[in-house]
Design a protein around this motif. Structure first.
Motif, PDB file in Angstrom:
ATOM      1  N   CYS A 146      10.556 -63.123  40.087  1.00  0.00           N
ATOM      2  CA  CYS A 146       9.959 -62.257  41.107  1.00  0.00           C
ATOM      3  C   CYS A 146       9.635 -60.885  40.515  1.00  0.00           C
ATOM      4  O   CYS A 146      10.395 -60.369  39.701  1.00  0.00           O
ATOM      5  CB  CYS A 146      10.944 -62.071  42.266  1.00  0.00           C
ATOM      6  SG  CYS A 146      10.277 -61.035  43.573  1.00  0.00           S
ATOM      7  N   ASN A 148       9.056 -58.254  42.517  1.00  0.00           N
ATOM      8  CA  ASN A 148       9.466 -57.223  43.466  1.00  0.00           C
ATOM      9  C   ASN A 148      10.846 -56.704  43.075  1.00  0.00           C
ATOM     10  O   ASN A 148      11.539 -57.326  42.272  1.00  0.00           O
ATOM     11  CB  ASN A 148       9.502 -57.793  44.890  1.00  0.00           C
ATOM     12  CG  ASN A 148       8.119 -58.166  45.366  1.00  0.00           C
ATOM     13  OD1 ASN A 148       7.269 -57.305  45.537  1.00  0.00           O
ATOM     14  ND2 ASN A 148       7.893 -59.454  45.513  1.00  0.00           N
ATOM     15  N   CYS A 150      13.445 -55.498  45.455  1.00  0.00           N
ATOM     16  CA  CYS A 150      14.223 -55.152  46.644  1.00  0.00           C
ATOM     17  C   CYS A 150      15.581 -54.662  46.154  1.00  0.00           C
ATOM     18  O   CYS A 150      16.210 -55.307  45.314  1.00  0.00           O
ATOM     19  CB  CYS A 150      14.346 -56.356  47.568  1.00  0.00           C
ATOM     20  SG  CYS A 150      12.727 -56.992  48.066  1.00  0.00           S
ATOM     21  N   CYS A 153      18.724 -56.920  45.824  1.00  0.00           N
ATOM     22  CA  CYS A 153      18.550 -58.282  45.301  1.00  0.00           C
ATOM     23  C   CYS A 153      18.936 -58.424  43.832  1.00  0.00           C
ATOM     24  O   CYS A 153      18.410 -57.735  42.963  1.00  0.00           O
ATOM     25  CB  CYS A 153      17.093 -58.700  45.467  1.00  0.00           C
ATOM     26  SG  CYS A 153      16.800 -60.389  44.888  1.00  0.00           S
ATOM     27  N   GLU A 225       8.052 -64.387  51.738  1.00  0.00           N
ATOM     28  CA  GLU A 225       8.097 -62.957  52.026  1.00  0.00           C
ATOM     29  C   GLU A 225       6.914 -62.608  52.926  1.00  0.00           C
ATOM     30  O   GLU A 225       5.764 -62.978  52.636  1.00  0.00           O
ATOM     31  CB  GLU A 225       8.077 -62.144  50.744  1.00  0.00           C
ATOM     32  CG  GLU A 225       9.280 -62.381  49.848  1.00  0.00           C
ATOM     33  CD  GLU A 225      10.623 -61.995  50.497  1.00  0.00           C
ATOM     34  OE1 GLU A 225      11.668 -62.337  49.916  1.00  0.00           O
ATOM     35  OE2 GLU A 225      10.628 -61.402  51.603  1.00  0.00           O
TER      36      GLU A 225
HETATM   37  S1  SF4 Z   1      14.497 -60.352  47.925  1.00  0.00           S
HETATM   38 FE1  SF4 Z   1      12.831 -59.138  47.046  1.00  0.00          FE
HETATM   39  S2  SF4 Z   1      13.320 -58.945  44.875  1.00  0.00           S
HETATM   40 FE2  SF4 Z   1      14.612 -60.583  45.697  1.00  0.00          FE
HETATM   41  S3  SF4 Z   1      13.488 -62.466  45.274  1.00  0.00           S
HETATM   42 FE3  SF4 Z   1      12.896 -61.776  47.351  1.00  0.00          FE
HETATM   43  S4  SF4 Z   1      11.084 -60.514  47.097  1.00  0.00           S
HETATM   44 FE4  SF4 Z   1      12.053 -60.751  45.095  1.00  0.00          FE
END
Ligand code: SF4
Length: 426
Positions: A146, A148, A150, A153, A225
């Motif tokens: 991923c 992103n 977050c 995470c 997401e």
């Molecule tokens: S929570 Fe956010 S960082 Fe973790 S896998 Fe999902 S989108 Fe990616």
């Protein structure tokens, strides 16, 4: 060799273990139902919470206690803590997530250069994994990693950057699963909605190709997401094989908390997306994930989050008590909420989700839906107790004259039965 495979955590871990089973079998080895008597074991670990990490360690210790002399640790926890994993009893190999696709080749000491060719893979027979992981649905990995960040995470840390599996490989796996009599295909990934981003494509293209090129009776999407979807995405459901179930992690219903989480969504955009989905699919099941007690979450922020959760009327979901994960931004944040307050907020959110989930189930009393039977238990002269899932992810129980495991039936839903529904096979 006799090989035992085990996993905890997400559907992606499950899909990977199923794929390893096929490769080990294709290489002439036997997958056994318990570690007792196994020559080798693979444990696909998880790190999403402290509990998942400690469960991963406990399972590995139990494998050693069961007498397995060669244990391979892989997955998110052992990727993040390779030294600790290597120090566990009988762990001879620690294979990180970014080498997991080569795990079977490495475990069997096959030349890596022939990685793609060494396995003449059998169809994913419906008895792929004996013992605990005996399922009817085929989990198909389509994406990993991923991009992103977050702040809560750890998965994005353990799994690395986002990468999509080629469409042809995905279709191939699905054809294998269908050849093995799978009735439901579940697409999985760490960030499923980002499939195709580096291929100049979008998840909708993958779904269209699967529906066009395969005769999968039922196609389900795992977690998505919200920011990856737009109103047009829901036109895909003109094909009735696509399960009307969307798992959209909200994490918090409060805008300021979402900002601290670095989530690319807001209550307003989330609400608008849900409305678009319900405009096209009035009875769609919308489930979610919520974090209780994120750092800095004030009483007012929590009330705002709770009110939003109640407003959306989810069909169900998971509530996680915030668990600081070393290596994440949130773990270093000020304003860590006291554990008992986190727990209590989890309880309150859980109650709200249970209420809306119950109301959602009640809507289907008297209706007829298709159910894929996942478990059977004999009841003597009364026949067989069946249990399975509808396309919109309702758990249903019914009685049948003969076992109907992995069959799909039309079922009239007649009464509530705890978190399930009781039905009559039409
Ligand atoms: S929570 Fe956010 S960082 Fe973790 S896998 Fe999902 S989108 Fe990616």
């Amino acid at each position: 060799m006799k090989i035992y495979l085990d996993t905890i955590g997400c559907r992606l871990n499950q899909a990977e273990i199923e794929s390893m089973a096929r490769q080990f079998r294709a290489a002439g080895h036997e997958i056994v139902a318990s570690p007792a008597g196994a020559d080798m074991a693979v444990m696909n670990t998880c790190a999403v919470t402290n509990d998942a990490a400690s469960d991963s360690r406990r399972i590995i210790r139990n494998l050693a206690r069961a007498g397995v002399k060669e244990i391979i640790a892989t997955g998110c926890w052992s990727t993040l803590q390779p030294k600790e994993a290597a120090n566990l009893p009988n762990v001879l190999h620690v294979i990180p997530n970014n080498q997991k696709d080569n795990l079977v080749t490495q475990a069997l000491h096959l030349p890596l250069t022939t990685y793609h060719a060494p396995f003449d893979l059998e169809p994913i027979s419906r008895n792929p994994l004996p013992g605990l992981h005996h399922r009817t649905r085929a989990f198909i990995k389509v994406q990993d990693g991923c991009d992103n960040h977050c702040t809560f995470c750890i998965t994005t840390v353990a799994r690395g950057e986002g990468r999509s599996r080629p469409l042809a490989d995905v279709i191939n796996d699905i054809q294998f699963a269908l050849a093995g009599d799978a009735k439901e295909i579940v697409l999985t990934g760490v960030h499923l909605g980002s499939w195709g981003q580096e291929l100049n494509a979008h998840l909708r293209d993958l779904i269209k190709a699967i529906l066009r090129e395969t005769d999968a009776p039922r196609l389900r999407l795992s977690s998505l997401e919200p920011w990856d979807l737009d109103a047009d995405f829901f036109s895909l459901w003109s094909d009735a094989r696509l399960a009307p179930h969307l798992h959209l992690p909200l994490q918090s219903g409060c805008e300021s908390t979402l900002r601290r989480m670095a989530r690319k969504t807001t209550p307003d955009s989330f609400r608008a997306l849900i409305q678009s989905a319900r405009n096209i699919l009035p009875d769609v099941a919308i489930t979610t994930d919520i974090i209780a007690g994120f750092p800095g979450e004030t009483e007012d922020e929590f009330s705002a989050s709770l009110a939003f959760v109640k407003e959306i009327n989810f069909a169900g979901g998971h509530v996680f008590t915030y668990s600081p994960r070393p290596g994440t931004g949130a773990a270093k944040m000020r304003g860590q909420v006291k554990p008992d307050v986190r727990k209590n907020r989890n309880h309150v959110l859980r109650e709200a989700l249970d209420q809306s989930a119950k109301a959602y189930r009640e809507k289907f009393i008297g209706k007829t839906l298709s159910v894929l039977w996942e478990s059977t238990s004999e009841m003597g002269e009364w026949g067989w107790q069946m249990e399975g899932w509808t396309e919109n992810y309702l758990r249903v129980k019914a009685v049948a004259f003969a076992p109907r495991w992995n069959e799909m039936d039309k079922v009239k839903l007649v009464t509530m039965d705890g978190e399930s529904l009781k039905g009559e096979i039409v």
